[in-house]
Design a protein around this motif. Structure first.
Motif, PDB file in Angstrom:
ATOM      1  N   ASN A   1     -13.275   5.783  -4.260  1.00 60.28           N
ATOM      2  CA  ASN A   1     -11.736   5.091  -4.292  1.00 60.28           C
ATOM      3  C   ASN A   1     -11.567   5.488  -5.783  1.00 60.28           C
ATOM      4  OD1 ASN A   1      -9.718   3.625  -4.202  1.00 60.28           O
ATOM      5  ND2 ASN A   1     -10.754   1.690  -3.221  1.00 60.28           N
TER       6      ASN A   1
ATOM      7  N   VAL B   1       2.339   1.894  -3.560  1.00 60.58           N
ATOM      8  CA  VAL B   1       1.396   2.282  -4.334  1.00 60.58           C
ATOM      9  C   VAL B   1       1.168   3.818  -4.288  1.00 60.58           C
ATOM     10  CG1 VAL B   1      -0.866   2.013  -5.253  1.00 60.58           C
ATOM     11  CG2 VAL B   1       0.432   0.269  -4.931  1.00 60.58           C
TER      12      VAL B   1
ATOM     13  N   GLY C   1       0.883  -1.145  -0.039  1.00 58.54           N
ATOM     14  CA  GLY C   1       0.051   0.103  -0.010  1.00 58.54           C
ATOM     15  C   GLY C   1       0.770   1.353   0.045  1.00 58.54           C
TER      16      GLY C   1
ATOM     17  N   PHE D   1      -7.871   3.520  -6.849  1.00 62.41           N
ATOM     18  CA  PHE D   1      -7.660   2.012  -6.790  1.00 62.41           C
ATOM     19  C   PHE D   1      -8.702   0.995  -7.551  1.00 62.41           C
ATOM     20  CE2 PHE D   1      -5.184   2.598  -2.758  1.00 62.41           C
ATOM     21  CZ  PHE D   1      -3.799   2.837  -3.266  1.00 62.41           C
TER      22      PHE D   1
ATOM     23  N   THR E   1     -10.633   3.616   0.673  1.00 55.70           N
ATOM     24  CA  THR E   1     -10.093   2.588   1.362  1.00 55.70           C
ATOM     25  C   THR E   1      -9.763   2.957   2.704  1.00 55.70           C
ATOM     26  OG1 THR E   1      -7.691   2.711   0.439  1.00 55.70           O
ATOM     27  CG2 THR E   1      -9.300   1.183  -0.406  1.00 55.70           C
TER      28      THR E   1
END
Length: 262
Positions: free
Chosen positions: A106, A39, A36, A109, A215
């Motif tokens: 979101n 990214v 995470g 993603f 998220t």
């Protein structure tokens, strides 16, 4: 619909594989946290830089897109907060969390991979504009509402895997229903009211609004003692968004929006 499933199915299949991988112990929480961070700190900024550097500034700074996405998202944030506060009689913090769940997507993603499949390079511009609204407008307004009468946060009692939704159904249903159905409708209405924009960006705005909530929603929920509701809403919305996003694409196709891509 047979042309739409190849767009949405691979993305949500990837999400399901990731869930099962963690569930079965293929990745630890530390592994997921590391991925995470990579990214968020490297991949996503590089993606945005590449998308923005390849397009003229005038094309990127699309005022109509920003205004429509901001109007639709803020409308959902404020209406959701007001409903929870004055109808459901929840605390201001819980009400603000409800509004946030209904209005914050979101985009990076889930929204971006879908829009990229549909629109190609235009997805990068749409993502950058959506993130401007979400990070510089929607999130600050949420924080102002939530922190105006700050309450103590709660501890994390449940993880997403194995989370019990029993007893949370009413709140979760409202948040998820508003996010997946009313948020894209609000953005669509705002697009209809404001000056015409590029057809591809119009598609992008509605698809980003159709994505489930961001998220980190349960993390905000933890701070204000609503982690159970937020985590359950996130899990449910992510699962159901496969059907809802596919339905939005089908409606776009039926309405002639996707003709610009042919």
């Amino acid at each position: 619909m047979q042309d739409i499933l190849p767009v949405t199915a691979p993305i949500f299949l990837t999400i399901a594989i990731g869930y099962l991988t963690v569930r079965l112990g293929g990745l630890t929480k530390a592994d997921v946290a590391g991925l995470g961070k990579f990214v968020i700190n490297l991949s996503l900024p590089a993606l945005l830089f590449r998308a923005l550097s390849q397009n003229p500034l005038a094309e990127i700074l699309n005022g109509a897109y920003l205004a429509a996405y901001a109007l639709g998202s803020l409308t959902m944030l404020l209406l959701g907060t007001a409903f929870a506060r004055f109808v459901r009689k929840q605390s201001l913090q819980a009400s603000a969390l409800t509004g946030m769940g209904m209005s914050s997507s979101n985009s990076g993603f889930i929204g971006y991979p879908i829009v990229l499949q549909v629109l190609g390079p235009t997805a990068g511009i749409g993502l950058a504009l959506a993130m401007v609204v979400e990070n510089l407008l929607v999130l600050p307004v949420f924080l102002v509402l939530a922190e105006s009468r700050a309450a103590g946060g709660g501890s994390v009692r449940h993880a997403l895997v194995g989370l019990r939704i029993r007893g949370l159904l009413a709140d979760v249903t409202r948040i998820v229903g508003a996010k997946l159905l009313l948020h894209p409708l609000a953005v669509f209405a705002a697009l209809s009211l404001l000056s015409p924009i590029d057809p591809k960006l119009r598609i992008a705005a509605v698809l980003f609004a159709s994505s489930p909530m961001l998220t980190v929603y349960p993390i905000f929920g933890q701070k204000y003692g609503r982690e159970d509701v937020c985590a359950a809403a996130l899990m449910t919305a992510t699962a159901l968004s496969f059907a809802s996003v596919s339905a939005v694409l089908w409606l776009m196709d039926r309405g002639g929006w996707l003709a610009v891509l042919r």
